[in-house]
Design a protein around this motif. Structure first.
Motif, short mmCIF file in Angstrom:
data_model
loop_
_atom_site.label_atom_id
_atom_site.label_comp_id
_atom_site.label_asym_id
_atom_site.label_seq_id
_atom_site.Cartn_x
_atom_site.Cartn_y
_atom_site.Cartn_z
N THR A 1 50.45 76.13 13.74
CA THR A 1 48.89 75.25 14.98
C THR A 1 49.77 74.04 15.37
O THR A 1 48.50 73.40 16.42
N SER A 2 50.80 74.23 15.67
CA SER A 2 51.28 72.92 16.46
C SER A 2 50.06 73.13 18.22
O SER A 2 50.53 74.04 18.33
N PRO A 3 49.77 71.97 19.11
CA PRO A 3 49.50 72.69 20.47
C PRO A 3 50.75 71.81 21.02
O PRO A 3 52.04 72.12 20.86
N ALA A 4 50.48 72.49 22.39
CA ALA A 4 52.05 72.38 23.48
C ALA A 4 52.78 71.28 22.38
O ALA A 4 53.96 71.51 22.78
N ALA B 1 48.60 85.44 28.42
CA ALA B 1 47.54 85.08 26.87
C ALA B 1 47.77 86.15 25.96
O ALA B 1 48.41 85.48 24.67
N ALA B 2 47.50 86.94 26.13
CA ALA B 2 47.05 87.89 25.15
C ALA B 2 47.94 88.93 25.02
O ALA B 2 48.77 89.43 24.14
N ALA B 3 49.07 88.81 25.90
CA ALA B 3 50.76 89.62 25.94
C ALA B 3 51.65 88.78 24.72
O ALA B 3 51.98 89.11 24.36
N ARG B 4 51.14 87.75 24.81
CA ARG B 4 52.02 86.57 24.37
C ARG B 4 52.01 86.93 22.79
O ARG B 4 52.58 87.18 21.50
N VAL C 1 61.94 81.69 15.85
CA VAL C 1 61.82 80.81 16.87
C VAL C 1 60.98 81.19 17.83
O VAL C 1 60.76 80.37 18.48
N ARG C 2 61.49 82.23 18.92
CA ARG C 2 60.49 82.63 19.67
C ARG C 2 59.40 82.14 19.97
O ARG C 2 58.30 81.90 20.42
N THR C 3 58.53 81.82 17.68
CA THR C 3 56.39 81.94 18.63
C THR C 3 56.60 80.47 18.46
O THR C 3 55.57 79.77 18.60
N ARG C 4 57.45 79.68 18.98
CA ARG C 4 57.07 78.19 19.03
C ARG C 4 57.66 77.65 20.52
O ARG C 4 57.51 76.56 20.52
N ARG C 5 58.15 78.85 21.25
CA ARG C 5 58.06 78.11 22.25
C ARG C 5 57.45 77.78 23.48
O ARG C 5 56.41 78.79 22.94
N GLY C 6 57.00 77.56 23.75
CA GLY C 6 56.46 77.29 25.17
C GLY C 6 54.53 76.93 24.37
O GLY C 6 53.97 77.37 24.45
N GLY C 7 54.36 75.84 23.53
CA GLY C 7 53.60 75.96 22.51
C GLY C 7 53.33 76.20 21.20
O GLY C 7 54.17 76.37 20.57
N SER C 8 52.34 77.35 21.05
CA SER C 8 52.05 78.06 20.17
C SER C 8 50.89 79.60 20.48
O SER C 8 50.69 79.09 21.14
N ALA C 9 51.06 80.04 19.30
CA ALA C 9 50.47 80.87 19.32
C ALA C 9 48.47 81.01 19.52
O ALA C 9 47.69 81.43 19.53
N THR C 10 48.03 79.60 18.71
CA THR C 10 47.31 79.19 18.43
C THR C 10 46.36 78.29 20.32
O THR C 10 45.66 78.68 20.52
N SER D 1 47.19 79.96 22.79
CA SER D 1 46.84 81.08 23.89
C SER D 1 45.73 82.25 22.97
O SER D 1 44.86 81.89 24.38
N GLU D 2 45.26 81.95 21.79
CA GLU D 2 44.15 82.04 20.90
C GLU D 2 43.08 81.23 21.59
O GLU D 2 42.03 81.49 22.24
N GLU D 3 42.96 79.88 21.96
CA GLU D 3 42.14 78.63 22.83
C GLU D 3 42.41 79.39 24.42
O GLU D 3 40.81 79.35 24.54
N LEU D 4 43.04 79.96 24.35
CA LEU D 4 43.25 79.69 26.01
C LEU D 4 41.57 81.04 25.91
O LEU D 4 40.23 81.13 27.23
N LEU D 5 42.15 82.55 25.47
CA LEU D 5 41.49 83.12 25.25
C LEU D 5 40.12 83.16 25.33
O LEU D 5 38.96 84.00 25.07
#
Length: 319
Positions: free
Chosen positions: A170-173, A253-256, A294-303, A305-309
Motif C-alpha cells: 500500500t505504500s506509495p512511491a 503499469a499493466a505489465a508490471r 522484494v521486486r514488488t517494492r521497487r519503483g513504488g508499488s503495485a498500488t 500502477s493500479e492508480e495510473l490505470l
C-alpha cells in the motif's frame, strides 16, 4: 503483423542465457547467497559491461550496442531467470550518463520508492531526477531484507515498508516521487524471467517426482497448478513485450501488475508442487519467492500502477 521474436532477438536472448549459465549457474548462486549480500562480484559486473548488457540501448556513436527497449527486456528477463544479483536496472539506466556505468566499471544504484538496493557496494547513487550530484541516500538506514541477495537501505523520510508476502503493497512511491517507467518495465522483465523459471521448475519436478507409483504430475490438482502458472507467465510475457514496443506508461503499469502476480503466485505454486522439500534451504525455490517479493517494492508499488490505470480508465469514461 508478426509478434514473434526476430532471429537477431532470439540470438541475443540465447547469448545472454549462455553467458549467465556459464558465469552465474547454481553453484555461483549459492556462493552469492552464502555471502549474504556482501561483496558484489565486480568481475562478473565488468563482464556484463563488456557483453553490452548495460550499454544495450546506448547509441553506437556513444560506444553502445544501439539496440532498443525490446532487446533490453529480453536481457533482463534472462537475468531474472537466474536471480542475478546487483543493481542491474539502475546501472543500465545510468549508461551514458554516469561514467563507467556502460562498461561495468561503475556500479550505480538508485533510490526507488524510498528504498536503495546494494548501497554499500555501489559507486554512485541516482536520485529520482536521475542525478548523482547530491547524496540522495544520505542517512540511509539498513533494513533486513527478506531476499539474501538484495541488501536494502531506507532513505530518511521513507514511508514504512509493507510486510513481506503482500503482493499488493500500500505504500506509495515515497519521498522520491513517482517511479521511472523504464525502471518499472525492466523490473517487470526480471519478474517475468523469475515466473518462467519457477514454472519450468514445477513442471520438471512434477514429471520426475513419484508418489503412489506414478509421477505427481499425473494428479489433477498438480496439473491445474502447473497450467495456471503457465497461463500467468504467458499473459505477463505478452504484456511485458507489448509495453517494450509501445513504451506507453499505461502499458507498462499493466505489465508490471501481471508480471508481479506471475512471479509471486508462480513461486508460491512452485513451492506447493515441491511439497515439503520446496521449503528447505537446499531448494532454490524459496529464493525465487523472496526475490519476487522484494521486486514488488521497487519503483513504488503495485498500488501506484493500479492508480495510473484507474485514472486512465476514468479519463476515458469521461470523454
Amino acid at each position: 503483423m508478426d509478434f514473434q521474436l526476430t532471429e537477431d532477438q532470439r540470438a541475443l536472448r540465447d547469448g545472454v542465457r549462455a553467458l549467465l549459465a556459464g558465469r552465474f549457474g547454481p553453484e555461483a548462486l549459492r556462493a552469492a547467497v552464502a555471502r549474504g549480500g556482501r561483496g558484489l562480484d565486480r568481475t562478473l559486473w565488468r563482464e556484463l559491461g563488456e557483453a553490452g548488457f548495460f550499454s544495450l540501448r546506448l547509441p553506437e556513436a556513444d560506444g553502445g550496442v544501439g539496440l532498443g527497449l525490446p532487446e533490453a527486456v529480453l536481457a533482463f528477463e534472462e537475468a531474472g531467470r537466474v536471480l542475478l544479483p546487483g543493481p542491474l536496472v539502475a546501472t543500465h539506466l545510468a549508461a551514458g550518463e554516469v561514467a563507467g556505468a556502460a562498461t561495468g566499471e561503475t556500479v550505480v544504484t538508485a533510490v526507488y520508492g524510498g528504498l536503495v538496493e546494494w548501497l554499500d557496494e555501489s559507486d554512485a547513487v541516482r536520485d529520482a531526477a536521475g542525478s548523482t550530484a547530491g547524496d540522495g541516500a544520505a542517512g540511509a538506514v539498513p533494513l533486513t531484507s527478506v531476499d539474501p541477495l538484495t541488501p536494502l537501505h531506507r532513505v530518511p523520510g521513507g514511508l514504512p515498508v509493507d510486510p513481506p508476502g503482500d503482493a499488493s503493497p500500500t505504500s506509495p512511491a515515497g519521498p522520491t516521487g513517482p517511479s521511472d517507467p523504464l525502471a518499472t518495465l525492466l523490473t517487470a522483465a526480471e519478474q517475468l524471467g523469475n515466473a518462467a523459471r519457477t514454472c519450468e521448475a514445477a513442471v520438471q519436478h512434477a514429471r520426475t517426482r513419484e508418489q503412489f507409483g506414478q509421477p505427481i504430475g499425473a494428479f489433477q490438482a498438480v496439473k491445474h497448478l502447473c497450467a495456471q502458472m503457465l497461463v500467468r507467465v504467458e499473459l505477463a510475457r505478452a504484456a511485458v513485450y507489448a509495453a517494450a514496443v509501445t513504451a506507453d506508461p499505461m502499458d507498462i503499469a499493466a505489465a508490471r501488475l501481471l508480471a508481479d502476480d506471475a512471479a509471486v503466485r508462480g513461486a508460491r505454486d512452485c513451492l506447493q508442487v515441491h511439497g515439503g522439500m520446496g521449503f528447505t534451504w537446499e531448494s532454490d525455490v524459496h529464493l525465487y519467492l523472496k526475490r519476487a517479493w522484494v521486486r514488488t517494492r521497487r519503483g513504488g508499488s503495485a498500488t501506484e500502477s493500479e492508480e495510473l490505470l484507474a485514472d486512465d480508465l476514468m479519463a476515458g469514461a469521461g470523454r
